[in-house]
Design a protein around this motif. Structure first.
Motif, short mmCIF file in Angstrom:
data_model
loop_
_atom_site.label_atom_id
_atom_site.label_comp_id
_atom_site.label_asym_id
_atom_site.label_seq_id
_atom_site.Cartn_x
_atom_site.Cartn_y
_atom_site.Cartn_z
N ASP A 82 13.35 -1.07 -3.12
CA ASP A 82 12.23 -1.55 -2.29
C ASP A 82 11.02 -2.20 -2.74
OD1 ASP A 82 13.86 -0.19 -0.33
OD2 ASP A 82 12.84 1.65 -0.69
N ALA A 83 10.82 -2.20 -4.15
CA ALA A 83 9.77 -2.89 -4.92
C ALA A 83 8.63 -2.69 -4.37
CB ALA A 83 10.31 -4.19 -5.09
N ALA A 84 8.27 -3.48 -3.37
CA ALA A 84 6.67 -3.49 -2.89
C ALA A 84 6.79 -3.82 -1.41
CB ALA A 84 5.82 -4.35 -3.59
N GLN A 85 5.63 -3.46 -0.80
CA GLN A 85 5.30 -3.85 0.77
C GLN A 85 3.99 -3.94 0.63
OE1 GLN A 85 7.25 -2.32 4.23
NE2 GLN A 85 8.83 -1.76 3.06
N ARG A 86 3.34 -5.01 1.69
CA ARG A 86 2.06 -5.46 1.96
C ARG A 86 1.60 -4.91 3.31
NH1 ARG A 86 0.61 -11.17 -1.10
NH2 ARG A 86 1.24 -10.69 -2.93
N PHE A 87 0.36 -4.35 3.10
CA PHE A 87 -0.15 -3.78 4.62
C PHE A 87 -1.51 -4.59 4.64
CE2 PHE A 87 2.62 -0.74 2.68
CZ PHE A 87 3.46 -0.39 3.67
N ALA A 88 -1.45 -5.54 5.58
CA ALA A 88 -2.74 -6.30 5.96
C ALA A 88 -3.55 -5.36 7.09
CB ALA A 88 -2.38 -7.52 6.63
N ALA A 89 -4.62 -5.93 7.42
CA ALA A 89 -5.64 -5.20 8.29
C ALA A 89 -4.66 -5.12 9.56
CB ALA A 89 -6.83 -6.14 8.63
N GLY A 90 -5.07 -3.81 10.15
CA GLY A 90 -4.17 -3.43 11.34
C GLY A 90 -3.02 -2.48 11.18
N ALA A 91 -2.58 -2.51 9.85
CA ALA A 91 -1.20 -1.82 9.57
C ALA A 91 -1.67 -0.35 9.43
CB ALA A 91 -0.64 -2.34 8.23
N ILE A 92 -0.54 0.35 9.68
CA ILE A 92 -0.57 1.86 9.27
C ILE A 92 0.55 2.18 8.55
CG2 ILE A 92 -0.65 4.11 10.40
CD1 ILE A 92 -1.84 3.07 12.96
N PHE A 93 0.40 2.98 7.44
CA PHE A 93 1.37 3.42 6.75
C PHE A 93 1.06 5.01 6.50
CE2 PHE A 93 -1.30 1.78 3.47
CZ PHE A 93 -1.10 2.49 2.51
N ILE A 94 2.37 5.75 6.12
CA ILE A 94 2.17 7.10 5.80
C ILE A 94 2.46 7.28 4.13
CG2 ILE A 94 2.95 9.40 6.38
CD1 ILE A 94 3.89 8.49 8.88
N ALA A 95 1.49 7.81 3.52
CA ALA A 95 1.61 8.15 2.29
C ALA A 95 2.35 9.68 2.20
CB ALA A 95 0.36 7.93 1.43
N GLY A 96 3.48 9.88 2.10
CA GLY A 96 4.04 11.15 2.01
C GLY A 96 4.91 11.47 0.85
N ASP A 97 4.79 10.77 -0.24
CA ASP A 97 5.33 11.12 -1.42
C ASP A 97 4.52 11.73 -2.52
OD1 ASP A 97 3.64 8.95 -1.91
OD2 ASP A 97 4.89 7.95 -3.35
N MET A 98 4.29 13.09 -2.11
CA MET A 98 3.67 13.85 -2.80
C MET A 98 4.05 14.33 -4.27
SD MET A 98 2.75 14.61 0.78
CE MET A 98 3.87 16.07 0.91
N ASN A 99 5.51 14.25 -4.50
CA ASN A 99 5.88 14.53 -5.58
C ASN A 99 6.95 13.49 -6.08
OD1 ASN A 99 8.34 15.06 -4.30
ND2 ASN A 99 7.71 16.96 -3.83
N GLY A 100 7.52 13.55 -7.41
CA GLY A 100 8.15 12.37 -7.93
C GLY A 100 7.58 11.45 -8.71
N THR A 101 8.13 10.34 -8.82
CA THR A 101 7.55 9.20 -9.40
C THR A 101 6.21 8.46 -8.93
OG1 THR A 101 9.15 7.76 -8.55
CG2 THR A 101 9.73 8.62 -10.66
N GLY A 102 6.11 8.63 -7.67
CA GLY A 102 5.01 8.13 -7.01
C GLY A 102 5.14 6.58 -6.88
N HIS A 103 3.84 5.90 -6.44
CA HIS A 103 3.80 4.57 -6.04
C HIS A 103 2.68 3.81 -6.67
CE1 HIS A 103 1.38 6.89 -3.04
NE2 HIS A 103 0.82 5.83 -3.15
N THR A 104 2.35 2.73 -6.97
CA THR A 104 1.01 2.27 -7.11
C THR A 104 0.56 1.58 -6.03
OG1 THR A 104 2.04 0.07 -7.74
CG2 THR A 104 2.11 1.66 -9.55
N THR A 105 -0.85 1.20 -6.08
CA THR A 105 -1.73 0.49 -5.03
C THR A 105 -2.53 -0.37 -5.56
OG1 THR A 105 -1.88 2.61 -3.89
CG2 THR A 105 -3.20 0.94 -3.15
N ARG A 106 -2.42 -1.66 -5.02
CA ARG A 106 -3.17 -2.68 -5.46
C ARG A 106 -3.69 -3.50 -4.26
NH1 ARG A 106 -1.84 -8.48 -6.99
NH2 ARG A 106 0.32 -8.20 -6.15
N ALA A 107 -5.02 -3.95 -4.61
CA ALA A 107 -5.72 -4.78 -3.41
C ALA A 107 -5.39 -6.15 -3.69
CB ALA A 107 -7.00 -4.60 -3.53
N ILE A 108 -4.90 -6.95 -2.57
CA ILE A 108 -4.53 -8.41 -2.57
C ILE A 108 -5.78 -8.93 -2.29
CG2 ILE A 108 -3.05 -10.21 -1.48
CD1 ILE A 108 -1.69 -8.02 -3.29
N ARG A 109 -6.46 -8.38 -1.28
CA ARG A 109 -7.63 -8.76 -0.73
C ARG A 109 -8.71 -7.81 -0.57
NH1 ARG A 109 -4.61 -11.92 3.06
NH2 ARG A 109 -5.43 -10.30 4.88
N SER A 110 -9.91 -7.81 -0.95
CA SER A 110 -10.89 -6.64 -0.74
C SER A 110 -10.78 -6.17 0.61
CB SER A 110 -12.23 -6.72 -1.28
OG SER A 110 -12.82 -8.05 -0.61
#
Length: 120
Positions: A82-110
């Motif tokens: 699955d690698a990566a997904q981008r979420f721009a203004a107006g997007a909604i996502f659910i962060a529900g991976d409370m255990n395991g390897t987790g994820h990284t978060t990076r800003a593309i734009r402030s």
């Protein structure tokens, strides 16, 4: 409404999947026809402001969270195909991976994101 959810799979790695959340039904509200979803309980709401160079390494959210991107753009990365997904203004996502390897978060734009903590 379709929404992307980060979840922990059976292999212990975070992945993305599409879920249906906030299913709305037509109602009359103060004499006006609108569509409303059922209310969702939440523990807290906060605004996260991030700069364009913001990077948060591998982590898990402290609890299940709705993240509403108000401004800017975030890229969420997981291990695997699955690698990566981008979420721009107006997007909604659910962060529900409370255990395991987790994820990284990076800003593309402030920008800003509204984070709704759902503790159950």
């Amino acid at each position: 409404m379709k929404c992307i959810e980060l979840y922990t799979g059976h292999d212990g790695h975070s992945s993305f999947r599409t879920v249906h959340t906030f299913e709305a039904s037509p109602v009359i509200f103060n004499g006006v026809a609108v569509s409303l979803s059922a209310p969702q309980p939440c523990e807290s709401v906060l605004v996260h402001e991030f700069d364009a160079d913001y990077v948060l390494g591998w982590h898990n959210p402290p609890c299940r969270q709705y993240v509403v991107v108000l401004e800017g753009e975030l890229e969420i990365t997981v291990q695997g195909s699955d690698a990566a997904q981008r979420f721009a203004a107006g997007a909604i996502f659910i962060a529900g991976d409370m255990n395991g390897t987790g994820h990284t978060t990076r800003a593309i734009r402030s920008g800003r994101a509204l984070v709704v903590n759902l503790r159950g």
